[in-house]
Enzyme design. Structure first.
Site, mmCIF file in Angstrom:
data_model
loop_
_atom_site.group_PDB
_atom_site.id
_atom_site.type_symbol
_atom_site.label_atom_id
_atom_site.label_comp_id
_atom_site.label_asym_id
_atom_site.label_seq_id
_atom_site.Cartn_x
_atom_site.Cartn_y
_atom_site.Cartn_z
ATOM 1 N N PHE A 77 10.592 -1.002 12.224
ATOM 2 C CA PHE A 77 10.796 -0.719 11.337
ATOM 3 C C PHE A 77 9.384 -0.900 10.028
ATOM 4 C CE2 PHE A 77 10.447 -4.402 9.967
ATOM 5 C CZ PHE A 77 10.049 -5.540 10.510
ATOM 6 N N LYS A 118 17.116 -11.564 12.054
ATOM 7 C CA LYS A 118 16.206 -12.790 11.848
ATOM 8 C C LYS A 118 16.623 -14.078 12.353
ATOM 9 C CE LYS A 118 13.007 -10.479 9.105
ATOM 10 N NZ LYS A 118 12.013 -10.391 7.537
ATOM 11 N N ASN A 151 19.008 -11.453 7.155
ATOM 12 C CA ASN A 151 18.955 -10.140 8.159
ATOM 13 C C ASN A 151 19.347 -11.360 9.111
ATOM 14 O OD1 ASN A 151 17.893 -8.771 10.449
ATOM 15 N ND2 ASN A 151 15.979 -8.115 9.119
ATOM 16 N N ASP A 162 6.629 -14.198 3.667
ATOM 17 C CA ASP A 162 6.297 -12.571 3.713
ATOM 18 C C ASP A 162 5.160 -11.788 3.526
ATOM 19 O OD1 ASP A 162 6.819 -11.844 1.041
ATOM 20 O OD2 ASP A 162 4.325 -11.947 -0.290
ATOM 21 N N TYR A 197 5.938 0.307 8.917
ATOM 22 C CA TYR A 197 5.248 0.412 9.525
ATOM 23 C C TYR A 197 4.635 0.705 11.151
ATOM 24 C CZ TYR A 197 3.789 0.130 4.572
ATOM 25 O OH TYR A 197 3.598 0.180 3.243
HETATM 26 P P1 IMP Z 1 7.777 -8.823 4.396
HETATM 27 O O1 IMP Z 1 7.530 -9.604 3.882
HETATM 28 O O2 IMP Z 1 8.882 -9.002 5.706
HETATM 29 O O3 IMP Z 1 9.973 -7.841 3.944
HETATM 30 O O4 IMP Z 1 7.848 -7.169 4.773
HETATM 31 C C1 IMP Z 1 7.197 -6.314 4.360
HETATM 32 C C2 IMP Z 1 7.408 -4.680 3.845
HETATM 33 O O5 IMP Z 1 6.109 -5.170 5.163
HETATM 34 C C3 IMP Z 1 7.817 -4.255 4.668
HETATM 35 O O6 IMP Z 1 9.017 -3.815 3.885
HETATM 36 C C4 IMP Z 1 7.701 -3.829 5.973
HETATM 37 O O7 IMP Z 1 7.349 -2.361 5.371
HETATM 38 C C5 IMP Z 1 5.912 -4.703 6.112
HETATM 39 N N1 IMP Z 1 6.104 -5.706 7.260
HETATM 40 C C6 IMP Z 1 6.543 -6.787 7.557
HETATM 41 N N2 IMP Z 1 6.729 -6.090 8.941
HETATM 42 C C7 IMP Z 1 6.590 -5.157 9.437
HETATM 43 C C8 IMP Z 1 6.742 -4.823 11.048
HETATM 44 O O8 IMP Z 1 6.588 -5.881 11.191
HETATM 45 N N3 IMP Z 1 6.244 -4.045 11.311
HETATM 46 C C9 IMP Z 1 5.846 -3.085 10.255
HETATM 47 N N4 IMP Z 1 6.401 -3.277 9.121
HETATM 48 C C10 IMP Z 1 6.182 -4.355 8.736
#
Ligand code: IMP
Length: 196
Positions: free
Chosen positions: A149, A13, A10, A69, A151
């Site tokens: 994005f 990021k 990404n 994560d 939630y």
């Molecule tokens: P990842 O570990 O960054 O892939 O996050 C896992 C999941 O958590 C993502 O697919 C989102 O659904 C949710 N998520 C992570 N960070 C956020 C945020 O800042 N806002 C809303 N949802 C989040």
């Protein structure tokens, strides 16, 4: 200049950490080190998954690296969706379906307390370090706001009456789980430069 692989493709990021850490470190994406496979995430914990991804990178690409994560942990649901946050409503990782499922599951509960938790696993010279960032808050009764994005439209951080999706990117980053975990990583890397 030190280079560190950030286990993501990404560009937003990467840009964000690059801005935070200025010119001392250069962050490379997975693509930039030729890692095209999906990183393993088979652990029942965020810590386990973050370490698993970082270890895979370190052992196969022989490069200092970090991975992150994130999970949403809802008190009345005993910490669910937690480690399966992205896939809560199914493997298609659909944000809207995930939020609908969450509101349905929380329906009968009055306790709407929740938190986002990010774990960063860093490996430098074979040594492993973990950093955690948490934002406490609650789950709204309906979707509010368009930005962000995942939630964001149902998560209201503590001390606020707006959801993450109703806040600017800067407002969200200042209090968010990811922002806080990255701030700890940033502190650590700065100290490494002075003492390492
Ligand atoms: P990842 O570990 O960054 O892939 O996050 C896992 C999941 O958590 C993502 O697919 C989102 O659904 C949710 N998520 C992570 N960070 C956020 C945020 O800042 N806002 C809303 N949802 C989040």
């Amino acid at each position: 200049m030190e280079t560190i692989v950030f286990a993501t493709n990404n560009p937003n990021k990467i840009r964000e950490v690059q801005q935070l850490l200025g010119s001392n470190y250069q962050f490379l994406s997975l693509e930039e080190v030729g890692c095209m496979e999906e990183l393993p995430e088979t652990s029942p914990t965020l810590e386990g998954n973050a370490l698993e991804k970082a270890r895979h990178l370190y052992h196969h690409y022989h490069h200092d690296c970090f991975s992150e994560d994130t999970g949403l942990e809802v008190e009345a649901l005993n910490g669910a969706p937690g480690v399966i946050t992205a896939r809560y409503a199914g493997p298609e990782r659909d944000a809207r379906l995930n939020m609908q499922k969450l509101l349905r599951e929380l329906g009968p509960h009055t306790n709407r307390k929740a938190r986002f938790r990010t774990v960063i696993a860093l490996i430098i010279n074979g040594k492993e370090y973990l950093f955690e960032g948490i934002v406490n808050g609650s789950i709204s009764h309906e979707l509010q706001g368009e930005d962000g994005f995942g939630y964001d439209p149902v998560f209201i951080p503590e001390g606020e009456n707006r959801t993450f999706a109703q806040m600017s990117k800067e407002e969200k980053n200042a209090v968010s789980h990811r922002g806080r975990a990255i701030a700890k990583l940033q502190d650590f890397l700065k100290k490494q430069l002075h003492h390492g």
